[in-house]
Design an enzyme around this catalytic site. Structure first.
Site, mmCIF file in Angstrom:
data_model
loop_
_atom_site.group_PDB
_atom_site.id
_atom_site.type_symbol
_atom_site.label_atom_id
_atom_site.label_comp_id
_atom_site.label_asym_id
_atom_site.label_seq_id
_atom_site.Cartn_x
_atom_site.Cartn_y
_atom_site.Cartn_z
ATOM 1 N N ARG A 85 -1.052 -9.238 13.244
ATOM 2 C CA ARG A 85 -1.671 -7.831 12.222
ATOM 3 C C ARG A 85 -2.239 -8.754 11.292
ATOM 4 O O ARG A 85 -3.296 -8.347 10.783
ATOM 5 C CB ARG A 85 -0.236 -7.438 11.639
ATOM 6 N N ARG A 114 -10.507 0.196 7.892
ATOM 7 C CA ARG A 114 -9.907 -1.210 8.391
ATOM 8 C C ARG A 114 -10.994 -2.009 9.116
ATOM 9 O O ARG A 114 -10.718 -2.989 9.605
ATOM 10 C CB ARG A 114 -8.698 -0.921 9.296
ATOM 11 N N ARG A 124 10.642 -0.855 11.507
ATOM 12 C CA ARG A 124 9.446 -0.556 12.699
ATOM 13 C C ARG A 124 9.433 -1.613 13.620
ATOM 14 O O ARG A 124 9.816 -2.807 13.341
ATOM 15 C CB ARG A 124 8.345 -0.593 11.559
ATOM 16 N N LYS A 153 0.797 -1.237 -0.170
ATOM 17 C CA LYS A 153 -0.209 0.012 -0.092
ATOM 18 C C LYS A 153 1.075 1.358 0.057
ATOM 19 O O LYS A 153 0.625 2.061 -0.512
ATOM 20 C CB LYS A 153 -0.822 0.142 1.130
ATOM 21 N N ARG A 182 11.922 -5.496 5.623
ATOM 22 C CA ARG A 182 11.775 -4.011 5.467
ATOM 23 C C ARG A 182 12.544 -3.035 6.346
ATOM 24 O O ARG A 182 12.672 -3.320 7.428
ATOM 25 C CB ARG A 182 10.259 -3.482 5.540
HETATM 26 P P1 AP5 Z 1 4.731 -1.459 1.965
HETATM 27 O O1 AP5 Z 1 4.363 -0.887 0.660
HETATM 28 O O2 AP5 Z 1 5.390 -0.973 2.958
HETATM 29 O O3 AP5 Z 1 3.330 -2.291 2.343
HETATM 30 P P2 AP5 Z 1 2.226 -1.790 3.141
HETATM 31 O O4 AP5 Z 1 1.062 -2.461 2.556
HETATM 32 O O5 AP5 Z 1 2.155 -0.327 3.143
HETATM 33 O O6 AP5 Z 1 2.462 -2.586 4.627
HETATM 34 P P3 AP5 Z 1 2.356 -2.133 5.751
HETATM 35 O O7 AP5 Z 1 3.239 -2.952 6.853
HETATM 36 O O8 AP5 Z 1 2.609 -0.425 6.186
HETATM 37 O O9 AP5 Z 1 0.709 -2.396 6.303
HETATM 38 P P4 AP5 Z 1 0.003 -2.496 7.569
HETATM 39 O O10 AP5 Z 1 -1.553 -2.176 7.207
HETATM 40 O O11 AP5 Z 1 0.398 -3.542 8.487
HETATM 41 O O12 AP5 Z 1 0.903 -0.970 8.569
HETATM 42 P P5 AP5 Z 1 0.195 0.345 8.806
HETATM 43 O O13 AP5 Z 1 1.409 1.281 8.866
HETATM 44 O O14 AP5 Z 1 -1.089 0.649 8.008
HETATM 45 O O15 AP5 Z 1 5.705 -2.797 1.442
HETATM 46 C C1 AP5 Z 1 6.088 -3.690 2.481
HETATM 47 C C2 AP5 Z 1 7.500 -4.284 1.770
HETATM 48 O O16 AP5 Z 1 7.311 -4.935 0.703
HETATM 49 C C3 AP5 Z 1 8.484 -3.029 1.693
HETATM 50 O O17 AP5 Z 1 9.847 -3.516 2.030
HETATM 51 C C4 AP5 Z 1 8.405 -3.032 0.310
HETATM 52 O O18 AP5 Z 1 9.824 -2.661 -0.362
HETATM 53 C C5 AP5 Z 1 8.114 -4.506 -0.420
HETATM 54 N N1 AP5 Z 1 7.140 -4.614 -1.504
HETATM 55 C C6 AP5 Z 1 6.290 -3.518 -1.708
HETATM 56 N N2 AP5 Z 1 5.770 -4.213 -2.887
HETATM 57 C C7 AP5 Z 1 6.559 -5.325 -3.333
HETATM 58 C C8 AP5 Z 1 6.629 -5.899 -4.506
HETATM 59 N N3 AP5 Z 1 5.508 -5.685 -5.719
HETATM 60 N N4 AP5 Z 1 7.470 -7.215 -4.666
HETATM 61 C C9 AP5 Z 1 8.295 -7.357 -3.616
HETATM 62 N N5 AP5 Z 1 8.352 -6.448 -2.518
HETATM 63 C C10 AP5 Z 1 7.408 -5.232 -2.529
HETATM 64 O O19 AP5 Z 1 -0.632 0.025 10.380
HETATM 65 C C11 AP5 Z 1 0.366 -0.254 11.412
HETATM 66 C C12 AP5 Z 1 -0.417 -0.157 12.676
HETATM 67 O O20 AP5 Z 1 -1.072 0.881 12.900
HETATM 68 C C13 AP5 Z 1 -1.301 -1.406 12.620
HETATM 69 O O21 AP5 Z 1 -1.064 -2.591 12.921
HETATM 70 C C14 AP5 Z 1 -2.412 -0.957 13.745
HETATM 71 O O22 AP5 Z 1 -1.947 -1.275 14.932
HETATM 72 C C15 AP5 Z 1 -2.435 0.820 13.302
HETATM 73 N N6 AP5 Z 1 -3.486 1.102 12.467
HETATM 74 C C16 AP5 Z 1 -2.956 1.787 11.199
HETATM 75 N N7 AP5 Z 1 -4.207 2.103 10.838
HETATM 76 C C17 AP5 Z 1 -5.324 1.698 11.516
HETATM 77 C C18 AP5 Z 1 -6.846 1.828 11.312
HETATM 78 N N8 AP5 Z 1 -7.245 2.214 10.172
HETATM 79 N N9 AP5 Z 1 -7.356 1.325 12.535
HETATM 80 C C19 AP5 Z 1 -6.841 0.799 13.433
HETATM 81 N N10 AP5 Z 1 -5.513 0.660 13.657
HETATM 82 C C20 AP5 Z 1 -4.765 1.123 12.925
HETATM 83 MG MG MG Z 2 2.243 1.077 4.803
#
Ligand code: AP5
Ligand code: MG
Length: 214
Positions: free
Chosen positions: A172, A88, A161, A13, A127
């Site tokens: 997660r 979410r 992270r 994402k 990552r």
């Molecule tokens: P990346 O692009 O970073 O993936 P992402 O989908 O952004 O993954 P996140 O870990 O950020 O998602 P998440 O939903 O768990 O975390 P968030 O910060 O939203 O890619 C990942 C890796 O893969 C990178 O190293 C990249 O280089 C590689 N990659 C990407 N595309 C690739 C490809 N095509 N091929 C190969 N490699 C690739 O949330 C974190 C926490 O915050 C949650 O757990 C929760 O506690 C809280 N939170 C956030 N939003 C909410 C909400 N709305 N409600 C409640 N709690 C929330």
């Molecule tokens: Mg992200």
């Protein structure tokens, strides 16, 4: 143009948002990034969120909804936004609809990135990013050109992270399956949902997104 990027942790994402922002001149609203900034600044919200995030659990809906509302409001006059990591839960999806109605906005596309679970864990555990300029990297898929030096700004401050480990990632994935996946039919029924194969290279995934948005 406004869109929602959905998908499990590590689906890409953030990676795709960065590309969309550049090509389509949209603003990325990432609830994860906003929460991490709150944690860094030790705000009241940050203090509540930290342990939940470290454990891979979702932050309570009421806190997230209050937090995001102002960010959406701010973008109302802009060329559009990408919601990354929100909504979410079903409650968040419903609250978003109310916010959009109040602000006379609409979501044009809901894109779900689909990636196998094994690949998700490998992506997340490998990552890291630059703590100074924010450039993202991956041990195997996107390493720095010089060991431990950011390609973009030359900083040695490369960070991981706190939730990018196997234990948090397992939690997660459970949160995603139990609380986020059930909102997919909500957008499917509205006819707004498109599924994109996130197992391809970042460039190929972006090409699929461009087709959806054309
Ligand atoms: P990346 O692009 O970073 O993936 P992402 O989908 O952004 O993954 P996140 O870990 O950020 O998602 P998440 O939903 O768990 O975390 P968030 O910060 O939203 O890619 C990942 C890796 O893969 C990178 O190293 C990249 O280089 C590689 N990659 C990407 N595309 C690739 C490809 N095509 N091929 C190969 N490699 C690739 O949330 C974190 C926490 O915050 C949650 O757990 C929760 O506690 C809280 N939170 C956030 N939003 C909410 C909400 N709305 N409600 C409640 N709690 C929330
Ligand atoms: Mg992200």
């Amino acid at each position: 143009m406004n869109l929602i990027l959905l998908g499990p942790p590590g689906a890409g994402k953030g990676t795709q948002s960065a590309r969309i922002v550049t090509v389509y001149n949209l603003v990325q609203i990432s609830t994860g990034d906003i929460l991490r900034a709150e944690v860094k600044s030790s705000t009241e919200l940050g203090k509540i969120a930290k342990s939940l995030m470290d454990d891979g659990k979702l932050v309570p809906d009421n806190l997230i909804i209050d937090m995001i509302s102002g960010h959406i409001e701010k973008e109302a006059g802009s060329s559009g936004f990408i919601l990354d990591g929100f909504p979410r839960t079903e409650e968040q999806a419903k609250a978003l609809d109310v916010m959009l109605l109040e602000k006379n906005l609409k979501i044009d596309y809901v894109i779900k990135l689909e990636v196998d679970e094994k690949a998700l864990i490998e992506r997340v555990v490998g990552r890291f990013s630059c703590g100074d300029c924010g450039q993202g990297y991956h041990d195997k898929f996107a390493p720095t050109k010089l060991t431990n030096i950011c390609d973009v700004c030359g900083s040695k401050n490369l960070v991981r992270r706190a939730d990018d480990n196997v234990e948090s990632m397992t939690a997660r994935l459970v949160a995603y399956r139990e609380q986020t996946e059930p909102i997919l039919p909500y957008y499917e029924k509205k006819g707004a949902l498109t599924i994109v194969n996130g197992m391809k290279t970042p460039e190929e995934v972006f090409e699929q997104i461009e087709v959806v948005m054309s």
